[in-house]
Write an enzyme that holds these catalytic residues in place. Sequence first.
Site, mmCIF file in Angstrom:
data_model
loop_
_atom_site.group_PDB
_atom_site.id
_atom_site.type_symbol
_atom_site.label_atom_id
_atom_site.label_comp_id
_atom_site.label_asym_id
_atom_site.label_seq_id
_atom_site.Cartn_x
_atom_site.Cartn_y
_atom_site.Cartn_z
ATOM 1 N N CYS A 115 0.825 -1.225 0.000
ATOM 2 C CA CYS A 115 0.000 0.000 0.000
ATOM 3 C C CYS A 115 0.852 1.266 0.000
ATOM 4 O O CYS A 115 0.398 2.321 -0.434
ATOM 5 C CB CYS A 115 -0.927 -0.008 1.203
ATOM 6 S SG CYS A 115 -1.938 -1.490 1.260
ATOM 7 N N HIS A 260 -3.960 6.785 1.210
ATOM 8 C CA HIS A 260 -4.142 5.455 0.619
ATOM 9 C C HIS A 260 -5.544 4.983 0.983
ATOM 10 O O HIS A 260 -5.972 5.104 2.143
ATOM 11 C CB HIS A 260 -3.081 4.493 1.162
ATOM 12 C CG HIS A 260 -3.480 3.052 1.033
ATOM 13 N ND1 HIS A 260 -3.830 2.493 -0.182
ATOM 14 C CD2 HIS A 260 -3.618 2.073 1.963
ATOM 15 C CE1 HIS A 260 -4.153 1.227 0.017
ATOM 16 N NE2 HIS A 260 -4.047 0.946 1.298
ATOM 17 N N ASN A 290 -10.117 -1.202 -2.111
ATOM 18 C CA ASN A 290 -8.713 -0.918 -1.772
ATOM 19 C C ASN A 290 -7.841 -1.517 -2.874
ATOM 20 O O ASN A 290 -7.766 -2.738 -3.013
ATOM 21 C CB ASN A 290 -8.418 -1.542 -0.410
ATOM 22 C CG ASN A 290 -6.977 -1.378 0.045
ATOM 23 O OD1 ASN A 290 -6.077 -1.255 -0.780
ATOM 24 N ND2 ASN A 290 -6.756 -1.417 1.335
#
Length: 333
Positions: A115, A260, A290
């Site tokens: 991430c 993020h 995500n």
Amino acid sequence: MYKSRISGLGHFLPPNVVSNNDLSKLMDTSDKWIQERTGIQNRRWVDPENIISSSQMGFRAALTAIESSGIDKSDIDHILFATISPDHYFPGNGVLVQDLLGLDTIGATDIRNACSGFIYALSVANAYIQTGQYENILVIGSELQSPVLDKSTNGRDLSVIFGDGAGAAIVSRGNNESEIFSTHLHSEGRNALELSMKGPSAIHWIDKQDPTKVSPEIFAPQMNGTVVFKNAVVRFEQVILEALNKNGMTPEDINCLIPHQANLRISQFIQKKLRLRDDQIFNNIQNYGNTTGASIPIALSEAFQNNKIRRGDIVCLAAFGAGFTWGSALLKF
Ligand code: ACO
């Protein structure tokens, strides 16, 4: 020392939309559970009958980023590709994009920081530009995650969260109107297994020869959701404040925070802690889930496309994820 700036942006999302209700047909879950815990309504999952790999998605995002920057593709000096879902165990995706773009024999580097991958890649690009080694760097974050997710009830805690997609930026030699002020990177490897996918790996290759030793969990991502949540909210805040302090700014100075897109609850928690107004933060996890290393460049590109950020705005990018790793970048866009 030269300044660097983001001169172009692009993103690519596979067209196949998967809603929470679609997931409830595959596993024991519900739209209500997913929205309450994560804020996600839809995600894009590549059509299994028509697979487009992470290098191909990255290539498409790159084409838009190159066009938006106004440079010719032959002006790109280096490629940085952030992904944890590459086409091959080796070589990395960077070289595949170098070939797809038909570029000269420029260098290509892959970055595997999940991430935080795009922030790590941006930091490397920033340093290369600052030293004068390169003038235009293509930075890509791209993930094809849907094939590795366990879509049974057993894997529902993770599979409802993740999506596929790609974003790209051109980082170029800067000027006073637009510049990356600073980047900040951190890691804490003692938490490596709290969010991980153990295989395929050189260690598990040996087990793979003996099917009695292979545990299917090795080849699916695993997450300790509570530990991730608790660490994420602390580290996000720390690393955003670190970037602001370094540049003599406060949260009030931020025009747009692009975190993020881990989980809408995490973004809302950070927004509240930093006392940011709704117009000072951009989230699109509701639509795309995500997308790990792709989430920041997708959000940045979409925010620019929709006029949520404009040239000259103070933009803060921040990420937290597997490793654990976390980082931030503060820039005048
Ligand atoms: N649908 C329905 N029920 C589910 C699902 C699902 N998709 N997933 C888990 N459950 C069940 C669990 O089995 C459990 O059932 P039980 O009580 O019968 O045992 C129940 O829901 C509650 O489970 P918890 O794990 O306690 O749920 P929690 O409220 O903690 O939410 C979540 C889980 C959303 C993962 C949460 O821990 C969280 O937000 N963690 C942050 C991690 C995160 O968002 N990571 C994003 C990826 S990592 C990154 O990008 C940094």
